[in-house]
Design a protein around this motif. Structure first.
Motif, PDB file in Angstrom:
ATOM      1  N   THR A  20      -8.014  -7.097 -11.342  1.00 50.81           N
ATOM      2  CA  THR A  20      -7.044  -6.136 -10.809  1.00 50.81           C
ATOM      3  C   THR A  20      -5.654  -6.753 -10.838  1.00 50.81           C
TER       4      THR A  20
ATOM      5  N   SER B  76       3.169  -5.305  -9.762  1.00 50.01           N
ATOM      6  CA  SER B  76       1.868  -5.334 -10.412  1.00 50.01           C
ATOM      7  C   SER B  76       1.679  -4.061 -11.234  1.00 50.01           C
ATOM      8  N   SER B  77       0.718  -4.121 -12.124  1.00 49.27           N
ATOM      9  CA  SER B  77       0.454  -3.024 -13.061  1.00 49.27           C
ATOM     10  C   SER B  77       0.351  -1.673 -12.362  1.00 49.27           C
ATOM     11  N   GLY B  78       0.973  -0.676 -12.940  1.00 50.67           N
ATOM     12  CA  GLY B  78       0.902   0.679 -12.399  1.00 50.67           C
ATOM     13  C   GLY B  78      -0.505   1.251 -12.460  1.00 50.67           C
ATOM     14  N   PHE B  79      -1.238   0.918 -13.524  1.00 50.18           N
ATOM     15  CA  PHE B  79      -2.638   1.365 -13.586  1.00 50.18           C
ATOM     16  C   PHE B  79      -3.396   0.817 -12.381  1.00 50.18           C
ATOM     17  N   THR B  80      -3.255  -0.485 -12.165  1.00 45.88           N
ATOM     18  CA  THR B  80      -3.934  -1.120 -11.039  1.00 45.88           C
ATOM     19  C   THR B  80      -3.542  -0.457  -9.726  1.00 45.88           C
TER      20      THR B  80
ATOM     21  N   ILE C 158      -5.008   3.082  -9.465  1.00 44.90           N
ATOM     22  CA  ILE C 158      -6.474   3.103  -9.364  1.00 44.90           C
ATOM     23  C   ILE C 158      -6.937   2.543  -8.017  1.00 44.90           C
ATOM     24  N   VAL C 159      -6.351   1.434  -7.600  1.00 45.23           N
ATOM     25  CA  VAL C 159      -6.762   0.831  -6.319  1.00 45.23           C
ATOM     26  C   VAL C 159      -6.362   1.721  -5.140  1.00 45.23           C
TER      27      VAL C 159
END
Lengths: 476, 476
Positions: free
Chosen positions: A301, A327-331, A334-335
């Motif tokens: 993550t 931190s990653s936008g996907f992460t 999703i988190v």
């Protein structure tokens, strides 16, 4: 009354200025203004229309969250991230994949802060949280925020080599603190500080992995933490608690208990069972707490969070702006989507389930050690974390002086190589020695983990390791 | 014959040692060995069973990739990431969400290297690529890899403030290089180096945003790049090409051409139209190229890649191991899944479409400037990137000396404030001045972007900005 920590800041941290472009961005979104100031690509050009993530569903009615996979139960928590906002806790991709929010997306920070409140009740007002991309990065950023070359950091005698390497490359000076099987010994820390050579820079930071310590597997008791915190106040240093294993608190080992049949605690029981964090006793605001998704969700993550005084975190944000950004936008989407759907209660369910999994493995490991290790081996069942250690007094080797020059590391090395031949690998304890730490006795140890393998392999690996020790020590 | 760059390494980079645990990890996965060495959580405990990402489908048969959204066409590229591998280019979540692969997941690096080969044909054997989490991080890592406090870095006179701030906090010394509307002037760089004060540290790095420069919007021609590369070889410094806008090359502005009806080029035509990168002429291996997904996909991917000599990248990997570790596993799986499904050809389709979108906006911007700007304003239509600038000679103000103390920045400030009142914001050029750069004439400029708004707003914003200039300069 919280302590002003600004005198601890490094030259680098002091010199960081906000970007002049921030001045312009305060006008961003102002009614009626055409903002031609920022090089933000339009989200219409992002090539992801929608992300759907499938996860186990809370509430976890069985004994363990992680035992309930969607594939087993037919249930699933589905986070569907369209360009529009779906639920109040969802972070739309159009935002998470855009620039901005260096300190973390608001929805995620909101969850993390409520979680911090539930678990730690930080006892001062001015605390805050920002996201990191994991505790390794958070530790590097902490060093850059506080340490100039030559500044002193207190380390546990045995510690995580990457944490040492991070500090080493920044030319930090190391002061090892004595530990026993239960972690840092407060009296030894007090002695170290009381006798500090005033010609050397006084320690600014104490770096501690206080729960399920890497590599020793030790955990500091509530009582020791209180004493250590008092010493930090007395001698004015910052405590950096690196806590990736905090929620893997399996509790005291009971040889008779069957962990698989462990009663699922209520949330209240679970919360009460957790060791008190340094943050929870931080009346003076001198704790930097590093939390991570790596062990409770997944290392990839690349997401964690830092809790500290709000205006100290501002210095981290200035650093993040010109390094990781965020931190990653996907992460983050999703988190946050998962945590939002689970809620605080569902997350605690998950943590209870995770702890149970580790308790089963810890107990199994101790059974195996009882079964396979010769009498010269000693071990303390860990109460938290992923690691266990086996210790041996090298002087018990019949030819310690003649064959090994009375050097315990040479015996350790012999055991490592013998175990490799037998088909089992654990890590020699000497590899974890922090700089400037001189071993005073003839004991060596190995670090093993029950995290990464299943029970069958764990049994086999420990049987082989026990055999290797017997062979090296010529035990029948 | 490539140049050995090791003499450029910083003390920090030289001192970085591989983790001792790496010694153990070389046994990981060895046949028959029970590996109890690594604290890796089992992927069975990761709470994501599957991620599905919906994207536009390649090949893009229309004129533009980005015009073809799944929602418009009913087509979608679906990346479905289960625990098992789906396609050869997919990175299973069980791996991407685990520790490991600091330099990037193999499937992603494979795509990126093939792409680099297609676009740049690096002219030496020993080049390699690793992932970064974007060019900001890659630049910070570059500085930490090469610069000690006091080392000199060549910067464009006007540059990205964050890039300056990153360097500034590391106590780097700044040497500005003269630019005109087409970027760095090679003769000026040659002069600067030829007359270098030998009592000062010689520049180690030239930092350049050479295509669609931020803030000036200028782009270096092939010819200038060749000359600059020659100067780098002659005076022995490294070129860091920070290239987030490389694929936004709209080409020369043609007032008569209608960009919306622009003929879609063949892939060969497109590739031939691209300006030559420094990497493409890097016979000596002295270029560090920074590429990013931020402008071609989305900033929030927090993913980029660094191309350089293989054994210099090894130093970056040592740094990444103890800082960022690697980019988010979600990002790596989702981006690799998309790129794998599109293929190299599909990705080029996408880039062609993206360029067209920016060409339409660039052209529209120039039309607006022609329409709204008074004669005292000059501008060069950008050939690449997101930015355009409007320049004004402050001395043309009727009360330049009396009201503004002959200070162009005071006039600039007046225009900024006036435009704000009118409801339009562009960024004052003086905010982008690199340290130690003294302006020699009375010209000031503003940076605008056509990236972030639609055409209607762009028109309105520029109309208002033109009005503000007229008001300040008292032009009817």
């Amino acid at each position: 009354m919280i302590t002003d920590l600004h005198h601890f800041l490094s030259e680098e941290a002091k010199s960081r200025r906000p970007s002049p472009l921030k001045v312009a961005f305060k006008y961003y979104g102002q009614e009626g203004l055409v903002f031609l100031g920022g090089g933000l690509p339009m989200s219409d050009y992002f090539p992801w229309e929608k992300i759907v993530a499938y996860s186990p569903s809370a509430p976890f009615t069985g004994s363990a969250g992680i035992a309930e996979k969607p594939s087993d139960t037919g249930k699933a928590t589905i986070t569907e991230l369209k360009k529009q906002k779906v639920e109040s806790y969802d972070i739309p991709l159009a935002r998470s994949l855009q620039y901005g929010y260096t300190s973390g997306q608001p929805e995620l920070l909101d969850f993390v802060k409520k979680h911090t409140e539930i678990i730690h009740h930080p006892p001062y007002e001015e605390w805050d949280a920002i996201t990191s991309i994991g505790n390794t990065e958070a530790w590097d950023s902490t060093l850059r925020t506080f340490c100039n070359a030559g500044d002193t950091v207190l380390f546990e005698e045995y510690t995580f080599p990457s944490a040492v390497e991070t500090a080493n490359a920044l030319s930090v000076s190391f002061a090892p603190v004595h530990m026993d099987s239960y972690g840092i010994v407060p009296e030894e820390l007090e002695k170290l500080m009381a006798n500090w050579d005033s010609s050397k820079p006084k320690p600014k930071l104490l770096y501690t992995i206080c729960t399920g310590q890497n590599p020793t597997g030790s955990s500091l008791s509530d009582e020791r933490r209180k004493q250590i915190y008092k010493i930090a106040c007395k001698y004015d240093f910052i405590i950096v608690e690196d806590e990736p294993y905090y929620f893997l608190q399996m509790g005291e080992y009971d040889a008779k208990a069957d962990a698989t049949k462990m009663k699922t605690p209520t949330h209240e029981e679970f919360l009460n069972s957790l060791v008190k964090s340094f943050l929870s006793m931080d009346l003076e605001g001198r704790v930097i707490r590093l939390d991570s998704c790596s062990k409770v969700f997944a290392p990839g993550t690349r997401l964690g969070w830092i809790v500290a005084q709000k205006d100290i975190l501002e210095r981290y944000v200035r650093l993040h702006e010109v390094t990781i950004q965020t931190s990653s936008g996907f992460t983050q989407s999703i988190v946050a989507g998962l945590l939002g759907r689970w809620g605080q209660e569902g997350f605690i369910d998950w943590l209870i389930g995770l702890r149970k999994e580790y308790a089963i493995k810890r107990n199994f490991t101790v059974h195996c050690l009882d079964k396979y290790m010769p009498k010269i081996v000693s071990y303390t069942p860990p109460v938290a974390g992923m690691f266990f250690t086996v210790s041996i007094d090298a002087s018990k080797h019949p030819r310690f002086a003649t064959e090994y020059d009375s050097d315990p590391v040479k015996v350790e090395d012999a055991v490592f190589n013998r175990a490799l031949k037998e088909g089992s690998l654990m890590i020699p304890g000497s590899w974890f020695r922090s700089p400037n730490f001189e071993i005073k006795d003839d004991t060596f140890f190995f670090r093993g983990t029950y995290a990464a393998v299943d029970l069958e392999k764990l049994d086999l690996g420990l049987e082989r390791f026990g055999k290797a020790i017997k062979e090296v020590f010529e035990i029948e």
